[in-house]
Write an enzyme that holds these catalytic residues in place. Sequence first.
Site, PDB file in Angstrom:
ATOM      1  N   GLU A  29      -6.098  -2.754  -1.685  1.00  0.00           N
ATOM      2  CA  GLU A  29      -6.660  -3.949  -1.038  1.00  0.00           C
ATOM      3  C   GLU A  29      -7.813  -4.546  -1.852  1.00  0.00           C
ATOM      4  OE1 GLU A  29      -5.960  -1.087   0.351  1.00  0.00           O
ATOM      5  OE2 GLU A  29      -5.067  -1.320   2.348  1.00  0.00           O
ATOM      6  N   TRP A  73     -19.323  17.747  10.690  1.00  0.00           N
ATOM      7  CA  TRP A  73     -18.375  17.314   9.657  1.00  0.00           C
ATOM      8  C   TRP A  73     -18.447  18.194   8.415  1.00  0.00           C
ATOM      9  CZ3 TRP A  73     -14.890  14.232  11.414  1.00  0.00           C
ATOM     10  CH2 TRP A  73     -15.199  13.271  12.387  1.00  0.00           C
ATOM     11  N   LYS A 106     -13.599  18.388  11.201  1.00  0.00           N
ATOM     12  CA  LYS A 106     -14.637  18.434  12.232  1.00  0.00           C
ATOM     13  C   LYS A 106     -14.641  19.823  12.858  1.00  0.00           C
ATOM     14  CE  LYS A 106     -17.120  15.505  15.181  1.00  0.00           C
ATOM     15  NZ  LYS A 106     -17.258  14.262  15.876  1.00  0.00           N
ATOM     16  N   THR A 131       0.848  -1.187   0.000  1.00  0.00           N
ATOM     17  CA  THR A 131       0.000   0.000   0.000  1.00  0.00           C
ATOM     18  C   THR A 131       0.883   1.237   0.000  1.00  0.00           C
ATOM     19  OG1 THR A 131      -0.019   0.041   2.388  1.00  0.00           O
ATOM     20  CG2 THR A 131      -1.842  -1.090   1.323  1.00  0.00           C
TER      21      THR A 131
HETATM   22  P1  AMP Z   1      -4.579   3.242  -3.059  1.00  0.00           P
HETATM   23  O1  AMP Z   1      -4.685   1.992  -2.254  1.00  0.00           O
HETATM   24  O2  AMP Z   1      -3.247   3.889  -2.980  1.00  0.00           O
HETATM   25  O3  AMP Z   1      -5.000   3.008  -4.462  1.00  0.00           O
HETATM   26  O4  AMP Z   1      -5.583   4.304  -2.432  1.00  0.00           O
HETATM   27  C1  AMP Z   1      -6.937   3.993  -2.236  1.00  0.00           C
HETATM   28  C2  AMP Z   1      -7.681   5.216  -1.791  1.00  0.00           C
HETATM   29  O5  AMP Z   1      -7.740   6.174  -2.840  1.00  0.00           O
HETATM   30  C3  AMP Z   1      -9.117   4.950  -1.458  1.00  0.00           C
HETATM   31  O6  AMP Z   1      -9.269   4.440  -0.152  1.00  0.00           O
HETATM   32  C4  AMP Z   1      -9.739   6.340  -1.607  1.00  0.00           C
HETATM   33  O7  AMP Z   1      -9.526   7.140  -0.454  1.00  0.00           O
HETATM   34  C5  AMP Z   1      -8.941   6.925  -2.733  1.00  0.00           C
HETATM   35  N1  AMP Z   1      -9.718   6.803  -3.970  1.00  0.00           N
HETATM   36  C6  AMP Z   1      -9.639   5.870  -4.921  1.00  0.00           C
HETATM   37  N2  AMP Z   1     -10.497   6.105  -5.927  1.00  0.00           N
HETATM   38  C7  AMP Z   1     -11.160   7.226  -5.605  1.00  0.00           C
HETATM   39  C8  AMP Z   1     -12.193   8.003  -6.217  1.00  0.00           C
HETATM   40  N3  AMP Z   1     -12.702   7.691  -7.394  1.00  0.00           N
HETATM   41  N4  AMP Z   1     -12.650   9.091  -5.555  1.00  0.00           N
HETATM   42  C9  AMP Z   1     -12.140   9.446  -4.364  1.00  0.00           C
HETATM   43  N5  AMP Z   1     -11.155   8.775  -3.745  1.00  0.00           N
HETATM   44  C10 AMP Z   1     -10.672   7.674  -4.349  1.00  0.00           C
END
Ligand code: AMP
Length: 551
Positions: free
Chosen positions: A340, A454, A449, A193
């Site tokens: 994930e 929120w 917050k 990650t």
């Molecule tokens: P990663 O594991 O690095 O791909 O990051 C995943 C995170 O990216 C998710 O938990 C979201 O917070 C953010 N994310 C992915 N796709 C979107 C989307 N279309 N809109 C907003 N946030 C997103």
Amino acid sequence: MDFPLVVPALVRRARTLFGHRPVSGRRPDRSIARTTYASVLERTRRLSTALAGLGVAPGDRVATLAWASQEHLEAYLAIPSIGAVLHTLNLRLHPDDLAYIVNDARDRILIVDESLLPLFEKFRAQTTTIEQVVVIPSAAAGSDAGDARDVTANTGAPAHGFLDYEALLASADLSAHLEPVIREDDAAVLCYTSGTTGRPKGVLYSHRSIVLHSFSQGIADSLGIGERDVLLPIVPMFHVNAWGLPFTGVLFGAGQVLPGRYLDGASVLDLIVRERVTLTAGVPTVWLAMLQELDKNPGGHDLSALRTIAIGGSAAPASMIRAYQERHHLRIVHAWGMTEVTPLGTVCNLPAGLEAAPLDEQVRYRARQGKPLPFVEVRGVADGVEVPWDGQTMGELEVRGPWVARQYYNVEGHDSRFSDDGWFRTGDVVLIHPDGCVELTDRAKDLVKSGGEWISSVALENALMAHPAVAEAAVVAVPHPTWDERPLAVVVLRAGAQATADDLREFLAPSFAKWWLPDRIEFAVEIPRTSVGKFRKSVLREQYKGLYADD
Ligand code: AMP
């Protein structure tokens, strides 16, 4: 019939059906090299055989440190084909993190771009498990510079233990080629990650999850990928398998364009035009940059082949979706995913009836993250209780499905990200609409917050980015003595454009409650980015945490 869902079956299919389909890539010298699946898959077989010859056994981890290229695609296919685990390293991470990840994964072999050897040198001494290093030369694949190349010419590193990729392929004894028995639950790929807090955590993808995820990208209400497509993933091959697109392309015979290291707006646009790309995919910052290029010369580029720009990784601002549709007649498909989740979980396509709706209504829908893909199940949870699908009640998004992780790699004991009843807690705060369409309001840690209520940073950012003078905007929570937290907006103006903080607040005022409006708006030259191109809000929070200290 008990027929395992495994990566070698994708490769066999492409070999028998799609040998003629194109694979092209931008080389380090910016030239474009063009070949076919037939050649890529022949070289894949050589790489599999050669790696087995180096002693790589089923279950062993083979790492890559590479840009998107034909050779990287070969590694994607060859490593899982011998039952080994492809581990893609994120080349934008700090060398200390890279060393940690290599050691945690116990990578035995590293396949590295020649141009990234200096980066490898920065953490090589800290790694304890790598036995062999295979160097992909910067010259075109298949060039005959192979054997004679001094792979360390640019770095001064000792040649011992370094192998040339082309020479390795040439040396493969194909009569010794073996196809080991692979079960669909065996691990195929490992990614870490890109989390900004704590150590990166590994996520293992099984052959089954990769195959099913690839299938899901082919269906009509997802990305609808098929043989007529030419795919250009701008999302790097070291970030959740370039959203799985390289595997999907192989399954369905879609052509593939691999952009190398040139990911700026002008280079991306150039590749789309030249290679007649039909579907491209990446994070919003890439498409904001390309939009600026398009706006410089509207109608000046032949984008007639391009049917879809898939956007995910961060929220796609509605103003950008509208601009592409209105000014350039290009369709954005917004999708949500996570490391994930392999990564795709939801995709936003217009439902029946909205195709003919006014543009505003379409854009409002398209800016949502979308409906879950088949077999992906979603729920929103607040204070331990599932929230209604009413489009109003916020809850943390939890997901489960055949390509959702069950646990992190190498992490002992129970991790609180996984619920007792088998769901993954995403850390994203969402509303779920009555039709099942998910709308992300924030990362849990990015919500503001203020006075006990929120405020969604994503909603404010989207609105700010709709202002004609604003190129980019990030909103973060900063501590406040009275209100607990207040939203702070950090704004990058477009080149040559002007706007004051009051102008921007006035622009926001009709759309938000008064207490949502940022009292402070800071102007910056750029917004810091994470290793995968998202806004790095943690840096802004740290930088501005004392903003209200004297109030
Ligand atoms: P990663 O594991 O690095 O791909 O990051 C995943 C995170 O990216 C998710 O938990 C979201 O917070 C953010 N994310 C992915 N796709 C979107 C989307 N279309 N809109 C907003 N946030 C997103």
